[in-house]
Design a protein around this motif. Structure first.
Motif, mmCIF file in Angstrom:
data_model
loop_
_atom_site.group_PDB
_atom_site.id
_atom_site.type_symbol
_atom_site.label_atom_id
_atom_site.label_comp_id
_atom_site.label_asym_id
_atom_site.label_seq_id
_atom_site.Cartn_x
_atom_site.Cartn_y
_atom_site.Cartn_z
ATOM 1 N N LYS A 253 -3.957 0.054 2.683
ATOM 2 C CA LYS A 253 -2.752 -0.261 1.916
ATOM 3 C C LYS A 253 -2.378 0.949 1.091
ATOM 4 O O LYS A 253 -3.244 1.651 0.584
ATOM 5 C CB LYS A 253 -3.017 -1.459 1.009
ATOM 6 N N GLN A 254 -1.078 1.186 0.983
ATOM 7 C CA GLN A 254 -0.610 2.251 0.111
ATOM 8 C C GLN A 254 0.409 1.656 -0.843
ATOM 9 O O GLN A 254 1.310 0.941 -0.419
ATOM 10 C CB GLN A 254 0.017 3.375 0.936
ATOM 11 N N GLN B 191 -5.368 -7.982 -0.662
ATOM 12 C CA GLN B 191 -4.567 -6.760 -0.737
ATOM 13 C C GLN B 191 -3.084 -7.140 -0.749
ATOM 14 O O GLN B 191 -2.420 -7.069 0.273
ATOM 15 C CB GLN B 191 -4.845 -5.864 0.466
ATOM 16 N N SER B 192 -2.592 -7.544 -1.901
ATOM 17 C CA SER B 192 -1.203 -8.011 -1.975
ATOM 18 C C SER B 192 -0.234 -6.907 -1.577
ATOM 19 O O SER B 192 -0.398 -5.758 -1.979
ATOM 20 C CB SER B 192 -0.890 -8.456 -3.396
ATOM 21 N N VAL B 193 0.732 -7.269 -0.802
ATOM 22 C CA VAL B 193 1.771 -6.333 -0.364
ATOM 23 C C VAL B 193 3.073 -6.845 -0.971
ATOM 24 O O VAL B 193 3.539 -7.917 -0.607
ATOM 25 C CB VAL B 193 1.870 -6.290 1.159
ATOM 26 N N ALA C 226 3.131 -3.928 7.674
ATOM 27 C CA ALA C 226 4.078 -4.577 6.773
ATOM 28 C C ALA C 226 4.571 -3.520 5.806
ATOM 29 O O ALA C 226 3.772 -2.784 5.232
ATOM 30 C CB ALA C 226 3.408 -5.713 6.021
ATOM 31 N N TYR C 227 5.878 -3.395 5.667
ATOM 32 C CA TYR C 227 6.395 -2.389 4.753
ATOM 33 C C TYR C 227 7.411 -2.998 3.805
ATOM 34 O O TYR C 227 8.096 -3.948 4.125
ATOM 35 C CB TYR C 227 6.979 -1.199 5.516
ATOM 36 N N GLY C 228 7.455 -2.439 2.639
ATOM 37 C CA GLY C 228 8.355 -2.876 1.588
ATOM 38 C C GLY C 228 8.119 -1.900 0.461
ATOM 39 O O GLY C 228 8.181 -0.696 0.673
ATOM 40 N N TYR D 179 1.236 -1.690 4.397
ATOM 41 C CA TYR D 179 -0.063 -2.257 4.741
ATOM 42 C C TYR D 179 -0.190 -2.276 6.252
ATOM 43 O O TYR D 179 0.723 -2.705 6.948
ATOM 44 C CB TYR D 179 -0.174 -3.679 4.182
ATOM 45 N N GLN D 180 -1.302 -1.773 6.746
ATOM 46 C CA GLN D 180 -1.535 -1.745 8.185
ATOM 47 C C GLN D 180 -2.832 -2.466 8.474
ATOM 48 O O GLN D 180 -3.824 -2.278 7.784
ATOM 49 C CB GLN D 180 -1.607 -0.295 8.674
ATOM 50 N N THR D 181 -2.838 -3.315 9.487
ATOM 51 C CA THR D 181 -4.079 -3.972 9.892
ATOM 52 C C THR D 181 -3.985 -4.354 11.365
ATOM 53 O O THR D 181 -2.995 -4.086 12.031
ATOM 54 C CB THR D 181 -4.354 -5.200 9.017
#
Lengths: 190, 970
Positions: free
Chosen positions: B36-37, B891-893, B914-916, B920-922
């Motif tokens: 996650k970033q 890991q909240s996104v 998931a991007y915003g 987050y990549q999984t």
């Protein structure tokens, strides 16, 4: 049909396979020490040395008698009717195992299907067995029908368990995705 | 039979599943397959926490309504507060005083105070309505007690300690006067400055104690258009404005209400570059301190002058040319000015250098030069934030944050060491693609061998041997590396990802994520680690551009490099440009894209390829003419051959018009159908086709009686969502129209009454799932539509929309979902055998993996033998949310805007991004990992058992032989 000379003979050629055979292909035993059976030796107790080829037992009467013939016939019919006799038993097992698919019914079905197939494959051997019978052909036919019935029963069981590919759903996995005839694209005006 | 066999296998799998039930990740798998970033967005306000010398915090408030503290050592976040999106959460002002950060939020709606060490909320006050103008701390250095908030028609004073209002006063003549700024020295008076544009300045002086108006006067200023942009208070209450018309400085002493004192810039020896409007640039960086007597005046695009107000006189301290950015910073009693200038313009990338100057004298401070290189793939520097500190020998040291046009923050230490960079552009990803990585050089060598034409048996054998030798060598070196790494402690093994060591792994689980951001910066991110492998800033992207990213050539066509094309369209002019680049290295391709003189309406990627294996891109202009890229002779020939089967559709949402076109051989088009949805009643919101890379393995569904219900798999089907223009809760509705994109035939139409958007929709296989807000029951609802051909296939070999006489059967069912959702997509796998899950981004930060099984219109209300046979779940109106379905555990996104799914080389595994605000990549395994051995599979146990059994067999065989022999001898 026993051969007269071979029984108590002191001369024995050992031709059994395996490791023992590798070491000695044959052995001539001059002393009286037949390994085969203890009963052979009973007569020869004491230190009497019989000549080669001598047997102290009377040679059995080998002429075929009428009663034996009936016996053989009966035996052959037993063999021929064997598969048919097993059918009620199979029916019972079928009923007991149910139609659910789990490891034991599957094993039963496999056994049920395999046995008649095996029997049909060794048909010629069975025919040899029935050679001595006068009704050889009839017996063979009965034997065949019995086995066919047993395998039909197995197929029926497979069918009722749903193991036969008789429905369209069974061939669903083999349908390829249809080919696209048109190319399409586009979207909202950017 | 296949079905029963499948059941048998299923039983076996169930047995396995009972033995090893994995519902979520194990503790030791945290961060193993996912990363996650966290981002904050483009920075609007930034303040260094100068409370203590050792502080390592910078507080930022951003355009994304985020307030955060960044660790200056690492660039990571200490804490972050995410407010509402849009104007409601907009951060208007950020004032830092000691431990407290005071913030005005939502156009003056809320006043908040934060404790900066841990990011806790001190207090929050809801303010009276009125649009926010300005805020200021009232007090002197350590003794700041109040904060003044100026609104359109009122000024209020609040205690800094608890936010309570001390007093609120209406502003006189607030309908004619535009009050814009507030100023106080903390000694009894608060000055409110207002302006009647092109007429006069109004100054109202309030008493701090009770809010009484002490003084009120006006000053003529007929030239002034705006107060905030041209004026600043300098020194002790000297309002200084710059007049761009007459090129002069205008001074007004707020204490002695006199006329404005005009000082022409020429009279103090300043020459303004022609055509440039001088700007007053910078003043006191610390809100709690009184204004400085020094200020910068920008008189040219790269020329700044440091001026000082000394006893009513303006002195020129120093002229900086060239100077790109300037900033003041204070530490202790010292105030310094930092000036950024290009060092050497001829070198590419250019060097930049920053120097410190004493604010009082304009003299350069020794040993304060900081030199760094600009990222050639980045934007120009935009803002400079300086953290000054006193060294042990009482000299001034400093660090800077440079903010560039592409929203990048770079933290630099003397003498030019870049400690960290943050790519805040990634908080605004618009679109993305996942591209397979290339093969390694050796693999490519082997691959290339098969591609070449055979030239003699002997040479082929030799070639094969040599390439096998190379492979062996590579394998040995790989083994050696494994062995070498294993001996070192884990922390020392560095898995640096660089372009050189990027290569496809065995199962194609590692891919390149190509991300396009709204700022026009493109990123290539390694999906395994999240490392940014390349970045490229397109500096000519308009602010309201529409982007469309297409993969024209994948990595499968060695030695041709992969190729991506980004279509950038300016929404104002309609003109578009193409950026063609290599998605693995980020380099601009040598292929020159065509110039597009006409406005472009849409683009479309054809499955045709040119001789270099690049897919053909069609661009439709506003004359409905089509141009192809690449447009070689070969391509045009192919296009002519297939033109009659190429169709495209365009949707004009404003007019509610859908139109379908067919391509002619001369690349013009003909209109073949048109559907008009009255725009006064309902508005087209989205249109959703099927993904091009989607595979459907099974052509039907097996019923309980073992017959087949065939799916209606129309590749040309479009799902159109409309929303009513009438927003009244009794009359609003949401419409779903399924339309064939080739023929324009409406396959199905559904209207959800008393419902409202935003609608999220997923269209895949033979189903459409959409989500809406039910105004009647005030809850979120899901609805699923499935299409079936029936018990027989019309044509099982080809699908043509033009030859489909029968309408499909339509089944629909709706459910209640217990949460709002922010984004939705479905999992995607290589062959489409694995069952599908819906991936739902929730506003709470979770990403839910909901089995599609729960959204099945065939779920029965009454359970029958057949439905049980089909494994259908009995209908229940509520969809459950189980905690183990959250694929991102804790890991909240936040603010998920999109979810991108891509198949991997393993059928069981789907890659999810998931991007915003965050990325987050999984990996997800909708049907569990049926094709992979478990991570903790006990190889040792299995192999030792196998070996033991082998030896036991050998020994017992020997023993058996001995025994047989012995028996034979008896």
């Amino acid at each position: 049909m026993a051969s007269p000379g071979g029984q108590g003979g002191a001369l024995t050629t050992r031709e059994r396979g395996g490791g023992a055979a590798k070491r000695m292909k044959w052995a001539l035993e001059l002393s009286l020490g037949n390994t085969r059976s203890r009963s052979d030796r009973q007569g020869g107790q004491g230190d009497v040395v019989y000549p080669i080829g001598y047997s102290d037992k009377p040679v059995p009467d080998t002429s075929i008698q009428e009663t034996d013939k009936n016996l053989v016939e009966k035996r052959c019919w037993d063999v021929a009717l064997g598969p048919l006799k097993q059918i009620p038993m199979n029916l019972f097992i079928m009923y007991m195992s149910g139609n659910t698919i789990s490891i034991f019914p599957i094993m039963m079905v496999c056994m049920m299907a395999w046995r008649p197939i095996q029997a049909l494959m060794s048909m010629s051997a069975t025919f040899k067995l029935l050679e001595s019978s006068s009704q050889q052909w009839l017996q063979g036919l009965v034997y065949l029908i019995g086995n066919l019935l047993a395998s039909a029963l197995a197929i029926y069981k497979c069918q009722s368990m749903g193991l036969l590919p008789t429905h369209s759903s069974d061939w669903l996995a083999f349908i390829d995705p249809p080919q696209r005839m048109e190319i399409m694209g586009g979207g909202m005006v950017l | 039979s296949a079905a029963a066999m499948a059941k048998f296998i299923l039983l076996f799998l169930k047995l396995l599943a009972i033995l090893y039930t994995v519902q979520a990740v194990f503790e030791d798998q945290v961060g193993k397959f996912d990363w996650k970033q966290q981002y904050v967005g483009s920075v609007r306000f930034a303040h260094f926490d100068n409370q203590i010398q050792s502080s390592k915090k910078v507080l930022v408030a951003t355009e994304k309504n985020v307030f955060a503290a960044i660790n200056t050592r690492t660039g990571e976040l200490f804490w972050r507060h995410v407010d509402k999106t849009g104007p409601e959460g907009n951060i208007d002002a950020l004032l830092l005083q000691g431990q407290d950060a005071v913030m005005v939020v939502g156009d003056g709606r809320i006043l908040r105070s934060w404790e900066v060490n841990v990011g806790g909320l001190n207090w929050e006050m809801v303010l009276d309505s009125g649009s926010f103008q300005s805020a200021s701390l009232v007090g002197h250095q350590e003794h700041v007690k109040y904060v003044a908030v100026l609104k359109k028609a009122a000024i209020s004073l609040h205690y800094l300690s608890n936010g309570h209002q001390k007093w609120i006063e209406n502003l006189p003549e607030s309908d004619s006067v535009d009050y814009q700024s507030v100023y106080s020295e903390g000694k009894g008076e608060v000055f409110v400055l207002g302006l009647v544009p092109h007429s006069h300045i109004t100054v109202v002086v309030y008493s701090i104690d009770d809010g009484e108006i002490l003084k009120q006067f006006t000053v003529e200023a007929p030239w002034m258009p705006d107060l905030q942009s041209s004026c600043s208070v300098i020194g002790k209450g000297m309002l200084t404005c710059v007049d761009a018309g007459s090129l002069s400085l205008n001074m007004l002493d707020l204490h002695a209400h006199s006329e404005m004192n005009q000082i022409p810039l020429q009279s103090i020896g300043l020459e303004v570059s022609s055509g440039f409007r001088p700007v007053l640039v910078s003043s006191q960086p610390n809100a709690a301190r009184p204004p400085l007597s020094e200020f910068f005046l920008q008189i040219g695009p790269d020329q700044h002058v440091l001026l000082q107000l000394n006893k009513g006189q303006i002195l020129t301290l120093r002229d900086f040319k060239p100077a790109m950015l300037v900033s003041f910073a204070t530490t202790g009693e010292k105030t310094v000015a930092a000036v950024m200038s290009p060092k050497n313009k001829t070198v590419n990338p250019p060097f930049l250098c920053i120097n410190l100057f004493s604010a009082e004298t304009g003299r350069r401070l020794l040993d304060t030069t900081l030199i760094f290189t600009m990222d050639p793939n980045g934007g120009k520097p935009e803002k400079l934030y300086v953290q000054a500190f006193l060294k042990k020998d009482d000299s001034v040291g400093y660090r800077v944050i440079v903010q560039t046009e592409d929203h990048q923050l770079t933290f630099i230490q003397q003498p030019g060491r870049v400690l960290w960079t943050r790519e805040e552009a990634l908080s605004d990803v618009v679109t993305m693609e996942m591209v397979d990585l290339p093969l390694t050089a050796t693999q490519a060598e082997l691959e290339g061998e098969f591609g070449k034409k055979a030239d003699g048996l002997m040479s082929m054998v030799l070639k094969r041997l040599s390439s096998q030798l190379i492979l062996l060598q590579a394998w040995l070196s790989h083994l050696w590396k494994l062995f070498y790494d294993a001996r070192q402690p884990r922390s020392q093994v560095k898995n640096e990802v660089t372009i050189e060591n990027l290569s496809r792994d065995e199962f194609n689980l590692q891919k390149m994520m190509v991300m396009v951001t709204a700022s026009g910066k493109l990123f290539g991110i390694d999906s395994k680690t999240g490392t940014i492998v390349w970045k490229h800033y397109l500096d000519n992207v308009p602010s309201n551009a529409a982007f469309k990213l297409m993969v024209q050539r994948t990595t499968a066509h060695f030695p041709h490099p992969p190729q991506c094309t980004l279509l950038i369209k300016d929404k104002d002019t309609g003109l578009a440009t193409l950026h063609v680049f290599n998605p693995i290295y980020g380099k601009k391709s040598h292929v020159t894209p065509p110039l597009l003189p006409q406005p472009i309406l849409q683009s479309m990627l054809l499955p045709l390829m040119d001789q270099d294996y690049a897919k053909v891109l069609l661009l439709v202009d506003d004359q409905y003419k089509v141009s192809a890229f690449p447009s070689t002779k070969n391509v045009l020939q192919q296009l002519q051959d297939v033109a009659s089967s190429v169709f495209f559709f365009l949707i004009d949402a404003n007019q509610g018009r859908l139109s379908g076109y067919r391509l002619r051989t001369d690349l013009s088009t003909e209109l073949i159908w048109e559907v008009v949805i009255p725009a006064e009643v309902q508005k087209i919101v989205t249109v959703n086709g099927k993904k091009a890379n989607e595979h459907v393995h099974s052509q039907g569904r097996v019923m309980g009686d073992r017959s087949v219900l065939y799916k209606y798999l129309n590749p040309n089907l479009l799902a159109l969502v409309t929303e009513s223009t009438d927003q009244h809760q009794e009359r609003s509705f949401v419409g779903i129209i399924l339309i064939d994109g080739v023929t324009g035939r409406i396959i199905h139409e559904a209207v959800q009454r008393k419902a409202r958007g935003p609608v999220h929709i997923v269209h895949s296989e033979n189903w459409v799932v959409y989500e809406y807000w039910s105004t009647k029951s005030r809850r979120v609802e899901f609805s699923v539509i499935e299409l079936y051909e029936g018990m027989e296939l019309y044509n099982s070999t080809v699908f043509s929309s033009l030859d489909r006489p029968h309408a499909p059967q339509v089944l629909q069912q709706s459910y209640i979902f217990p949460s709002a959702i922010s984004a939705m997509d479905a999992t995607l796998t290589e062959k489409g055998i694995t069952s599908r899950h819906l991936l739902i981004g929730l506003p709470s930060g979770g990403i839910l993996s909901l089995p599609k099984m729960f959204l099945d219109p065939r779920r029965p209300e009454i359970v029958s033998e057949q439905s049980r046979e089909e494994n259908l779940i009995p209908y229940a109106p509520e969809l459950p949310i189980r905690t183990e379905w959250f694929i991102n555990y804790n890991q909240s996104v936040l603010r998920v805007r999109g979810i991108h799914t891509a198949p991997s080389g393993l059928e069981s595994t789907c890659l999810v991004v998931a991007y915003g605000l965050d990325i987050y990549q999984t990996r997800v395994y909708p049907s569990k990992q049926f094709d992979v051995l478990k991570d903790d599979y006990d190889y040792m146990l299995i192999s030792s058992v196998l070996l033991a059994l082998f030896f036991a067999t050998m020994i017992s065989k020997r023993l058996a032989e001995v025994k047989l022999l012995n028996r034979a001898w008896r």
